[in-house]
Design a protein around this motif. Structure first.
Motif, mmCIF file in Angstrom:
data_model
loop_
_atom_site.group_PDB
_atom_site.id
_atom_site.type_symbol
_atom_site.label_atom_id
_atom_site.label_comp_id
_atom_site.label_asym_id
_atom_site.label_seq_id
_atom_site.Cartn_x
_atom_site.Cartn_y
_atom_site.Cartn_z
ATOM 1 N N MET A 432 62.293 24.780 -9.680
ATOM 2 C CA MET A 432 60.957 25.015 -9.134
ATOM 3 C C MET A 432 61.014 25.263 -7.634
ATOM 4 S SD MET A 432 57.629 22.470 -9.086
ATOM 5 C CE MET A 432 57.459 22.418 -10.874
ATOM 6 N N GLU A 433 61.822 24.477 -6.938
ATOM 7 C CA GLU A 433 61.964 24.641 -5.478
ATOM 8 C C GLU A 433 62.512 26.016 -5.128
ATOM 9 O OE1 GLU A 433 64.934 25.354 -2.749
ATOM 10 O OE2 GLU A 433 65.627 24.033 -4.358
ATOM 11 N N ALA A 434 63.496 26.505 -5.875
ATOM 12 C CA ALA A 434 64.083 27.823 -5.596
ATOM 13 C C ALA A 434 63.063 28.936 -5.837
ATOM 14 C CB ALA A 434 65.321 28.037 -6.459
ATOM 15 N N GLY A 435 62.310 28.839 -6.925
ATOM 16 C CA GLY A 435 61.290 29.847 -7.217
ATOM 17 C C GLY A 435 60.185 29.862 -6.174
ATOM 18 N N ALA A 436 59.757 28.664 -5.725
ATOM 19 C CA ALA A 436 58.717 28.578 -4.700
ATOM 20 C C ALA A 436 59.175 29.208 -3.392
ATOM 21 C CB ALA A 436 58.328 27.119 -4.477
ATOM 22 N N THR A 437 60.442 29.010 -3.069
ATOM 23 C CA THR A 437 60.977 29.581 -1.821
ATOM 24 C C THR A 437 60.907 31.101 -1.839
ATOM 25 O OG1 THR A 437 62.468 27.688 -1.572
ATOM 26 C CG2 THR A 437 62.984 29.663 -0.314
ATOM 27 N N LEU A 438 61.243 31.712 -2.963
ATOM 28 C CA LEU A 438 61.200 33.172 -3.052
ATOM 29 C C LEU A 438 59.764 33.687 -2.983
ATOM 30 C CD1 LEU A 438 62.504 35.883 -3.380
ATOM 31 C CD2 LEU A 438 62.612 35.510 -5.854
ATOM 32 N N ILE A 439 58.833 33.012 -3.636
ATOM 33 C CA ILE A 439 57.427 33.436 -3.591
ATOM 34 C C ILE A 439 56.912 33.416 -2.155
ATOM 35 C CG2 ILE A 439 55.086 32.819 -4.279
ATOM 36 C CD1 ILE A 439 56.270 31.793 -6.929
ATOM 37 N N ALA A 440 57.204 32.335 -1.432
ATOM 38 C CA ALA A 440 56.755 32.228 -0.043
ATOM 39 C C ALA A 440 57.450 33.252 0.846
ATOM 40 C CB ALA A 440 57.017 30.818 0.483
ATOM 41 N N THR A 441 58.723 33.485 0.596
ATOM 42 C CA THR A 441 59.478 34.442 1.406
ATOM 43 C C THR A 441 58.900 35.842 1.289
ATOM 44 O OG1 THR A 441 61.521 33.149 1.244
ATOM 45 C CG2 THR A 441 61.748 35.491 1.730
ATOM 46 N N THR A 442 58.579 36.259 0.082
ATOM 47 C CA THR A 442 57.987 37.582 -0.111
ATOM 48 C C THR A 442 56.634 37.679 0.590
ATOM 49 O OG1 THR A 442 59.111 37.853 -2.249
ATOM 50 C CG2 THR A 442 57.189 39.242 -1.836
ATOM 51 N N ALA A 443 55.820 36.640 0.488
ATOM 52 C CA ALA A 443 54.504 36.653 1.127
ATOM 53 C C ALA A 443 54.622 36.732 2.643
ATOM 54 C CB ALA A 443 53.713 35.414 0.718
ATOM 55 N N VAL A 444 55.539 35.970 3.210
ATOM 56 C CA VAL A 444 55.727 35.962 4.667
ATOM 57 C C VAL A 444 56.155 37.340 5.162
ATOM 58 C CG1 VAL A 444 57.238 35.119 6.507
ATOM 59 C CG2 VAL A 444 56.157 33.501 4.939
ATOM 60 N N HIS A 445 57.125 37.942 4.500
ATOM 61 C CA HIS A 445 57.634 39.239 4.957
ATOM 62 C C HIS A 445 56.637 40.365 4.684
ATOM 63 C CE1 HIS A 445 61.358 36.909 5.191
ATOM 64 N NE2 HIS A 445 61.801 37.846 5.990
ATOM 65 N N ALA A 446 55.860 40.261 3.616
ATOM 66 C CA ALA A 446 54.799 41.250 3.390
ATOM 67 C C ALA A 446 53.761 41.161 4.496
ATOM 68 C CB ALA A 446 54.158 41.032 2.024
ATOM 69 N N TYR A 447 53.438 39.954 4.932
ATOM 70 C CA TYR A 447 52.500 39.791 6.046
ATOM 71 C C TYR A 447 53.074 40.383 7.327
ATOM 72 C CZ TYR A 447 49.792 37.630 9.761
ATOM 73 O OH TYR A 447 49.027 37.421 10.888
ATOM 74 N N PHE A 448 54.316 40.077 7.628
ATOM 75 C CA PHE A 448 54.970 40.657 8.799
ATOM 76 C C PHE A 448 54.810 42.179 8.810
ATOM 77 C CE2 PHE A 448 58.144 36.992 9.472
ATOM 78 C CZ PHE A 448 57.519 36.590 10.644
ATOM 79 N N LEU A 449 55.163 42.799 7.688
ATOM 80 C CA LEU A 449 55.199 44.256 7.623
ATOM 81 C C LEU A 449 53.805 44.863 7.653
ATOM 82 C CD1 LEU A 449 57.239 46.485 7.522
ATOM 83 C CD2 LEU A 449 57.261 46.341 5.025
ATOM 84 N N ASP A 450 52.834 44.220 7.012
ATOM 85 C CA ASP A 450 51.464 44.738 7.006
ATOM 86 C C ASP A 450 50.785 44.555 8.360
ATOM 87 O OD1 ASP A 450 51.973 45.249 4.390
ATOM 88 O OD2 ASP A 450 50.530 43.819 3.568
ATOM 89 N N ALA A 451 51.041 43.433 9.021
ATOM 90 C CA ALA A 451 50.356 43.138 10.274
ATOM 91 C C ALA A 451 50.899 43.950 11.441
ATOM 92 C CB ALA A 451 50.456 41.645 10.590
ATOM 93 N N TYR A 452 52.204 44.195 11.451
ATOM 94 C CA TYR A 452 52.828 44.915 12.563
ATOM 95 C C TYR A 452 53.784 45.980 12.034
ATOM 96 C CZ TYR A 452 50.883 41.166 15.395
ATOM 97 O OH TYR A 452 50.009 40.276 15.998
ATOM 98 N N PRO A 453 53.257 47.014 11.386
ATOM 99 C CA PRO A 453 54.131 48.039 10.817
ATOM 100 C C PRO A 453 54.918 48.810 11.868
ATOM 101 C CG PRO A 453 51.845 48.764 10.766
ATOM 102 C CD PRO A 453 51.827 47.321 11.168
ATOM 103 N N GLU A 454 54.382 48.872 13.094
ATOM 104 C CA GLU A 454 55.079 49.594 14.158
ATOM 105 C C GLU A 454 56.293 48.829 14.674
ATOM 106 O OE1 GLU A 454 51.995 47.027 16.292
ATOM 107 O OE2 GLU A 454 52.286 48.004 14.357
ATOM 108 N N ALA A 455 56.457 47.572 14.263
ATOM 109 C CA ALA A 455 57.570 46.739 14.710
ATOM 110 C C ALA A 455 58.242 46.089 13.507
ATOM 111 C CB ALA A 455 57.074 45.675 15.694
ATOM 112 N N SER A 456 58.490 46.860 12.473
ATOM 113 C CA SER A 456 59.014 46.308 11.222
ATOM 114 C C SER A 456 60.356 45.608 11.412
ATOM 115 C CB SER A 456 59.146 47.413 10.169
ATOM 116 O OG SER A 456 59.984 48.460 10.647
ATOM 117 N N GLY A 457 61.247 46.222 12.161
ATOM 118 C CA GLY A 457 62.550 45.600 12.375
ATOM 119 C C GLY A 457 62.459 44.330 13.194
#
Length: 526
Positions: A432-457
């Motif tokens: 459960m802990e491993a699955g939760a980590t991946l779900i949160a990781t995807t959400a965090v990086h999707a937010y990064f990319l959506d909020a600041y697409p001009e600075a993706s790297g």
């Protein structure tokens, strides 16, 4: 350094869209302005545009407007066929796999190495911590080189140095030599991870980001579980050095895939085709020779300063802090699980312990499987209730699910070890802990990319920074903390930290957009 007033937000202005649609198609890049969408919310529904988005590029089924709008140049990575994009993504995933694989397998080999070199196991832990810290900070210069010299040559040359450090690790004859190899390895092995969002942003459209991020991060997340699993077998049967020879083989395969299938995705859609670098020989692009022909268009100082300017954005700093506080306990579980199995469950053989690491693989698979639909489904639900707009902060809502799963898992793991519950209970909640980590990781990086697409790297490498710093911190404090307070209290406290950190997410859900508008985009003057 930021210039909030440098650009007026005109998203979905009928006059501006109708005016631009009368111009040649390359200016469609300006019609559906990605930075304006990031500020006010992304709009995918063609019906929300004047004339039902007539003249704009849509998905093949006509259900979504493509953001960003591609150019007409076939060299534009957005226009590449799916097989070509996915092949390049595979290359990146293969190169992003080894860093955490190597860090985690050191948790298995350090016991044998400490005995061989007659040092306390507490010193052996430095093989993990001093490999993670350089890995965490390496993203700053990796992204600088990627933006200036190109994504592909940066990945290739860093991978080549990693091959050398892997050979050094496998042949080290003393504690100090091996520790030095770990530090240098950490400085160069993280290119694939730090660049991941950069490659995804270059090749894929907004509506594809969560699914592609979920795939890429699955490969990264599963590596620290495969590492100990394979290493436990190898150490038991043939010795620890062969574990690092296998690591050498893995990074060498990554370099081979770069040479055979890698492609440069750096492309400035605001420049005409005549100002793009020529694409005549792919091997010359692997070496960075073709990219160098347009290097005068890029400022090295600007490339150096970009990661630091991204870090001054409050939402970026907050979500990086959140991710560090969430992810670190996943590393702590992975590092200490071998100790638990040996001391509390009498798994006295490496070959027995290695089977237990299937929990991580299973958890990552379940996290990937649920995330494959969960993030997109929530995006559609959110858009239907917000006039067709998907605000970047909407991506963070999924984190609440991951928070509940992670907090429950940590509490039960602590109780399970403290009171010696059956090891299968431990396996279930580690999964459960491993699955939760991946779900949160995807959400965090999707937010990064959506909020600041001009600075993706830049924002992508800050995600890697949070992950690395969290891993460094947790491995440094975990074993002494457990020895002092016991598993139940330690993991209960960690669960409390995870829940408290969700307060950062709540703050951004309510105020993140206002802060982004007030601070402006990640903007630089040449």
């Amino acid at each position: 350094m930021s210039d909030p007033g440098s650009k007026q937000i005109t998203i979905l202005s009928s006059d501006s869209i109708e005016k631009n649609l009368q111009i040649d198609s390359p200016t469609l890049v300006d019609v559906v302005d990605e930075e304006d969408n990031a500020t006010a919310g992304y709009v995918l529904d063609p019906k929300a545009y004047p004339n039902h988005a007539a003249g704009l590029h849509l998905t093949p089924d006509g259900s979504k407007v493509l953001i960003p709008q591609p150019t007409t140049n076939p060299n534009d990575p957005l226009l590449w066929p799916s097989w070509r994009k996915n092949l390049v993504l595979l290359v990146v995933c293969i190169c992003a796999f080894p860093p955490d694989y190597s860090s985690a397998m050191a948790a298995v080999t350090m016991i044998v190495q400490s005995r061989q070199w007659h040092v306390p196991e507490s010193q052996g832990e430095l093989f993990i911590t001093w490999g993670l810290l350089p890995l965490a900070i390496s993203g700053f210069y990796i992204i600088t080189f990627s933006n200036y010299f190109g994504r592909l040559p940066t990945l290739f040359f860093f991978q080549c140095v990693t091959i050398g450090t892997a050979a050094w690790e496998a042949t080290a004859t003393s504690y100090n030599s091996f520790l030095g190899a770990r530090v240098v390895n950490g400085l160069f092995t993280g290119a694939g991870q730090a660049q991941a969002l950069l490659w995804i942003k270059d090749m894929y459209y907004f509506h594809e980001h969560p699914r592609i991020i979920n795939i890429a991060e699955s490969g990264i997340m599963v590596s620290p579980y495969i590492g100990p699993q394979l290493t436990a077998f190898i150490v038991y049967y043939v010795g620890w050095r062969w574990a690092y020879w296998l690591y050498l083989i893995i990074v060498s395969i990554g370099a081979l895939f770069i040479v055979l299938f890698g492609e440069e995705t750096m492309y400035d859609r605001r420049r005409p085709p005549s100002e793009q670098f020529p694409r005549r020989n792919r091997l010359l692009r692997v070496l960075g020779i073709e990219q160098a022909r347009t290097i005068r268009q890029r400022s090295f100082w600007k490339a150096v300063i970009r990661p630091w300017i991204a870090l001054e954005k409050i939402p970026v700093l907050l979500i990086t802090t959140y991710y560090m506080l969430f992810f670190c306990w996943s590393i702590s579980v992975n590092v200490t699980i071998s100790v638990f199995l040996t001391e509390y469950y009498q798994f006295n053989r490496q070959r027995h312990r290695c089977f237990f690491y299937f929990f991580g693989i299973t958890g990552c698979f379940l996290g990937w499987l649920s995330g494959h639909w969960l993030h997109d489904a929530f995006g559609r639900w959110y858009a239907a209730r917000h006039n067709g707009r998907i605000a970047p902060e909407a991506r963070l809502t999924i984190i609440y699910i991951a928070t509940v799963l992670m907090a429950v898992a940590l509490v039960i793991i602590g109780l399970c070890v403290q009171f010696r519950w059956h090891y299968m209970v431990l396996a279930v909640f580690c999964t459960m802990e491993a699955g939760a980590t991946l779900i949160a990781t995807t959400a965090v990086h999707a937010y990064f990319l959506d909020a600041y697409p001009e600075a993706s790297g830049e924002v992508g490498q800050l995600g890697a920074l949070g992950r690395g710093l969290g891993g460094f911190m947790s491995t440094y404090i975990q074993l002494p903390w457990l020895a002092k307070q016991g598993p139940a209290r330690v993991y209960g406290t960690q669960a409390g930290v995870v829940v408290a950190a969700a307060g950062i997410v709540t703050f951004l859900r309510f105020y993140g957009q206002r802060i982004r508008i007030a601070q402006g985009r990640v903007y630089f003057k040449d």
